[in-house]
Design an enzyme around this catalytic site. Sequence first.
Site, PDB file in Angstrom:
ATOM      1  N   ASP A 278      -7.504 -12.485  29.192  1.00  0.00           N
ATOM      2  CA  ASP A 278      -8.487 -13.240  28.413  1.00  0.00           C
ATOM      3  C   ASP A 278      -7.803 -14.178  27.416  1.00  0.00           C
ATOM      4  OD1 ASP A 278     -11.093 -13.940  27.783  1.00  0.00           O
ATOM      5  OD2 ASP A 278     -11.290 -12.417  26.230  1.00  0.00           O
TER       6      ASP A 278
ATOM      7  N   HIS B 161      -6.751 -22.211  32.056  1.00  0.00           N
ATOM      8  CA  HIS B 161      -6.686 -21.386  33.269  1.00  0.00           C
ATOM      9  C   HIS B 161      -5.431 -21.738  34.066  1.00  0.00           C
ATOM     10  CE1 HIS B 161     -10.569 -19.995  32.178  1.00  0.00           C
ATOM     11  NE2 HIS B 161     -11.217 -21.101  32.499  1.00  0.00           N
TER      12      HIS B 161
ATOM     13  N   LEU C 249       5.000  -3.250  45.078  1.00  0.00           N
ATOM     14  CA  LEU C 249       3.926  -3.393  44.104  1.00  0.00           C
ATOM     15  C   LEU C 249       2.608  -3.561  44.854  1.00  0.00           C
ATOM     16  CD1 LEU C 249       3.128  -3.939  41.039  1.00  0.00           C
ATOM     17  CD2 LEU C 249       3.223  -6.360  41.632  1.00  0.00           C
TER      18      LEU C 249
HETATM   19  C1  IPE Z   1     -13.549 -10.982  31.099  1.00  0.00           C
HETATM   20  O1  IPE Z   1     -13.419 -12.002  30.184  1.00  0.00           O
HETATM   21  C2  IPE Z   1     -13.347 -11.507  32.492  1.00  0.00           C
HETATM   22  C3  IPE Z   1     -12.010 -11.987  32.827  1.00  0.00           C
HETATM   23  C4  IPE Z   1     -10.979 -12.015  32.039  1.00  0.00           C
HETATM   24  C5  IPE Z   1     -11.854 -12.449  34.170  1.00  0.00           C
HETATM   25  P1  IPE Z   1     -14.684 -12.772  29.587  1.00  0.00           P
HETATM   26  O2  IPE Z   1     -14.132 -13.801  28.687  1.00  0.00           O
HETATM   27  O3  IPE Z   1     -15.556 -13.241  30.682  1.00  0.00           O
HETATM   28  O4  IPE Z   1     -15.428 -11.619  28.794  1.00  0.00           O
HETATM   29  P2  IPE Z   1     -16.479 -11.705  27.601  1.00  0.00           P
HETATM   30  O5  IPE Z   1     -17.556 -12.648  28.022  1.00  0.00           O
HETATM   31  O6  IPE Z   1     -15.744 -12.214  26.416  1.00  0.00           O
HETATM   32  O7  IPE Z   1     -16.936 -10.286  27.411  1.00  0.00           O
HETATM   33  C1  IPE Z   2     -10.186 -15.595  30.748  1.00  0.00           C
HETATM   34  O1  IPE Z   2     -10.127 -16.551  29.769  1.00  0.00           O
HETATM   35  C2  IPE Z   2     -10.275 -16.197  32.125  1.00  0.00           C
HETATM   36  C3  IPE Z   2     -11.555 -15.977  32.791  1.00  0.00           C
HETATM   37  C4  IPE Z   2     -12.594 -15.361  32.286  1.00  0.00           C
HETATM   38  C5  IPE Z   2     -11.678 -16.490  34.126  1.00  0.00           C
HETATM   39  P1  IPE Z   2     -11.449 -17.167  29.131  1.00  0.00           P
HETATM   40  O2  IPE Z   2     -11.823 -18.381  29.896  1.00  0.00           O
HETATM   41  O3  IPE Z   2     -12.506 -16.147  28.998  1.00  0.00           O
HETATM   42  O4  IPE Z   2     -10.891 -17.577  27.710  1.00  0.00           O
HETATM   43  P2  IPE Z   2     -11.653 -17.496  26.330  1.00  0.00           P
HETATM   44  O5  IPE Z   2     -12.030 -16.045  26.123  1.00  0.00           O
HETATM   45  O6  IPE Z   2     -12.856 -18.378  26.427  1.00  0.00           O
HETATM   46  O7  IPE Z   2     -10.648 -17.965  25.339  1.00  0.00           O
HETATM   47 MG    MG Z   3     -12.953 -14.837  27.493  1.00  0.00          MG
END
Ligand code: IPE
Ligand code: IPE
Ligand code: MG
Length: 254
Positions: A18, A35, A129
């Site tokens: 995240d 990303h 792995l």
């Molecule tokens: C969880 O992150 C999903 C992934 C990292 C793929 P999100 O950014 O979607 O989660 P919330 O919305 O903060 O709970």
């Molecule tokens: C996690 O990073 C990646 C996915 C959920 C695909 P985010 O896109 O949720 O990044 P933040 O949380 O908005 O910074």
């Molecule tokens: Mg996120």
Amino acid sequence: MQSDAPSNPPRHVAIVMDGNGRWATSRGLPRPAGHQAGVETVRRVVEAAPRLGIETLTLYAFSSDNWRRPTAEVAALMALLRRFVRAETGRLAQAGARVTMLGRRDRLPAGLAAEIAAAEQATASGTKLHLRVALDYSARDAILDAARRAAALPQLTREAFSRLLSGGDHAAEPVPDVDLLIRTGGEQRLSDFLLWECAYAELLFVPCLWPDFSAGGLADAVAWYAARERRFGGVGAASAASPAPAVAAVPSAA
Ligand code: IPE
Ligand code: IPE
Ligand code: MG
């Protein structure tokens, strides 16, 4: 290959990757740039994992709730995933990694499910792995799906249910429970990830945004894990060394 593994490494590490969006926004970049940068971190972490003694690595790449994001961001994520599968399958096979995907495959963009299946097949003999990528994944949906399939089993055990959950049939090779769950980006929640498998996982929430996470960060997490005392409902080593109580503590079924 040099091993940096502590004496009791986590066998199964799961990561909620995240913080990509915040990483990009803080640089004045569009979210997909975060990303894109996060893909580099995936490479670093996958390469480092076997050296640290990790046997199974489950990465949360896209949750079933992530479909709620703007269409352009979802499209960018899917394009990155496709590029990752194309660019990395050969390298992963060479490194001895076996790749499997968990989550729904029927809502992915045209052709992606077939490319994933080909990558799974091309890496099937890897033993160094087990890399599991959670894509269009929801733990609650996975539990519901396994429960539906479990209804057909003559005998339902925790182990059989775990096998169903990890995507195989009840006789498939079991995936061990998660030992260590890491979430980058500072949030302290599971966001519908591996709810059954994390029953006794050690949880580590780190503020570092995913694109900034490194092999060193993973090594630190593994060292942190190695210093934990897991009790699984029992007593710690220090208490176990003291004399046993006169009265049995476990209630009898009488
Ligand atoms: C969880 O992150 C999903 C992934 C990292 C793929 P999100 O950014 O979607 O989660 P919330 O919305 O903060 O709970
Ligand atoms: C996690 O990073 C990646 C996915 C959920 C695909 P985010 O896109 O949720 O990044 P933040 O949380 O908005 O910074
Ligand atoms: Mg996120």
